[in-house]
Design a protein around this motif. Structure first.
Motif, PDB file in Angstrom:
ATOM      1  N   ARG A 109       0.821  -1.216   0.000  1.00 11.31           N
ATOM      2  CA  ARG A 109       0.000   0.000   0.000  1.00 11.31           C
ATOM      3  C   ARG A 109       0.855   1.267   0.000  1.00 11.31           C
ATOM      4  N   LEU A 110       2.070   1.173   0.533  1.00 13.24           N
ATOM      5  CA  LEU A 110       2.975   2.331   0.549  1.00 13.24           C
ATOM      6  C   LEU A 110       3.639   2.588  -0.805  1.00 13.24           C
ATOM      7  N   LEU A 111       3.815   1.553  -1.592  1.00  9.15           N
ATOM      8  CA  LEU A 111       4.573   1.678  -2.838  1.00  9.15           C
ATOM      9  C   LEU A 111       4.111   2.828  -3.739  1.00  9.15           C
ATOM     10  N   PRO A 112       2.811   3.050  -3.918  1.00  3.59           N
ATOM     11  CA  PRO A 112       2.410   4.161  -4.789  1.00  3.59           C
ATOM     12  C   PRO A 112       2.849   5.536  -4.280  1.00  3.59           C
ATOM     13  N   ARG A 113       3.131   5.659  -2.989  1.00  2.00           N
ATOM     14  CA  ARG A 113       3.576   6.938  -2.424  1.00  2.00           C
ATOM     15  C   ARG A 113       5.081   7.144  -2.571  1.00  2.00           C
ATOM     16  N   LEU A 114       5.788   6.098  -2.978  1.00  2.00           N
ATOM     17  CA  LEU A 114       7.245   6.140  -3.001  1.00  2.00           C
ATOM     18  C   LEU A 114       7.765   6.363  -4.410  1.00  2.00           C
ATOM     19  N   ASN A 115       8.804   7.161  -4.488  1.00  2.00           N
ATOM     20  CA  ASN A 115       9.504   7.391  -5.738  1.00  2.00           C
ATOM     21  C   ASN A 115      10.333   6.151  -6.050  1.00  2.00           C
ATOM     22  N   LEU A 116      10.192   5.653  -7.252  1.00  2.00           N
ATOM     23  CA  LEU A 116      10.897   4.431  -7.635  1.00  2.00           C
ATOM     24  C   LEU A 116      12.409   4.564  -7.501  1.00  2.00           C
ATOM     25  N   TRP A 117      12.925   5.757  -7.784  1.00  2.00           N
ATOM     26  CA  TRP A 117      14.374   5.959  -7.699  1.00  2.00           C
ATOM     27  C   TRP A 117      14.845   5.936  -6.245  1.00  2.00           C
ATOM     28  N   SER A 118      14.005   6.358  -5.315  1.00  2.00           N
ATOM     29  CA  SER A 118      14.398   6.284  -3.900  1.00  2.00           C
ATOM     30  C   SER A 118      14.430   4.834  -3.437  1.00  2.00           C
ATOM     31  N   ILE A 119      13.561   4.002  -3.989  1.00  2.00           N
ATOM     32  CA  ILE A 119      13.592   2.569  -3.683  1.00  2.00           C
ATOM     33  C   ILE A 119      14.895   1.975  -4.212  1.00  2.00           C
ATOM     34  N   ALA A 120      15.250   2.341  -5.438  1.00  4.52           N
ATOM     35  CA  ALA A 120      16.501   1.851  -6.025  1.00  4.52           C
ATOM     36  C   ALA A 120      17.703   2.331  -5.221  1.00  4.52           C
ATOM     37  N   GLU A 121      17.661   3.587  -4.771  1.00  2.00           N
ATOM     38  CA  GLU A 121      18.763   4.125  -3.961  1.00  2.00           C
ATOM     39  C   GLU A 121      18.891   3.341  -2.655  1.00  2.00           C
ATOM     40  N   GLY A 122      17.759   3.051  -2.023  1.00  3.56           N
ATOM     41  CA  GLY A 122      17.779   2.255  -0.793  1.00  3.56           C
ATOM     42  C   GLY A 122      18.373   0.885  -1.020  1.00  3.56           C
ATOM     43  N   SER A 123      18.055   0.287  -2.145  1.00  7.25           N
ATOM     44  CA  SER A 123      18.612  -1.024  -2.481  1.00  7.25           C
ATOM     45  C   SER A 123      20.121  -0.953  -2.673  1.00  7.25           C
ATOM     46  N   LEU A 124      20.586   0.089  -3.333  1.00  6.94           N
ATOM     47  CA  LEU A 124      22.032   0.261  -3.524  1.00  6.94           C
ATOM     48  C   LEU A 124      22.757   0.500  -2.202  1.00  6.94           C
TER      49      LEU A 124
END
Length: 155
Positions: A109-124
């Motif tokens: 449910r949170l995913l639509p509120r998140l910027n995809l690039w910030s998710i990628a940055e967190g993964s890196l």
């Protein structure tokens, strides 16, 4: 010496492919964590997979300034605590399955509120930490939700 031309950063096809791959990667990570939490018999793998999801989503939540009083964020915090308990006592997996599942649903449910690039940055950032032998703790997850840049390894 003549420089080679670089790729055009604004190529819409290339960007669409990157976005598609990132979405697939995060969805696969969440799906694997959910399968492990729901039916897996390895608490260590459950902690690893759910912990990865927690780190990446907590990082993105903080980067995107998602209010920490949202129900989904409170559920995310509860999931952090459960993963920590499970890491300390592997015999509690069965009693924590429902909370882990609820946490992963909150992540969806949170995913639509998140910027995809910030998710990628967190993964890196997570990959970099793990390569250095640093295992983020539950306090780090809570801090990431508030402000990722406040932690030295996330700046």
């Amino acid at each position: 010496m003549k420089r080679k031309p670089t790729r055009h950063a604004g190529n819409p096809v290339e960007n669409a492919v990157r976005i598609s791959l990132l979405k697939r990667e995060i969805n696969d990570l969440i799906t694997m964590a959910d399968m492990q939490a729901s039916w897996g018999d390895s608490p260590a793998q459950t902690v690893d997979r759910c912990g990865r999801v927690l780190f990446v989503v907590s990082f993105a939540t903080g980067r995107c300034n998602v209010p920490d009083d949202l129900p989904e964020v409170r559920i995310l915090r509860a999931m952090c605590n459960v993963v920590e308990q499970l890491a300390l006592d592997h015999s509690t997996l069965d009693q924590h399955r429902a909370t882990l599942s609820s946490g992963l649903q909150a992540v969806q449910r949170l995913l639509p509120r998140l910027n995809l690039w910030s998710i990628a940055e967190g993964s890196l950032v997570l990959d970099h930490l793990l390569l250095q032998g640093i295992r983020p703790q539950v306090e780090d997850m809570h801090q990431l939700i508030k402000a990722p840049a406040a932690l030295p390894f996330a700046a």
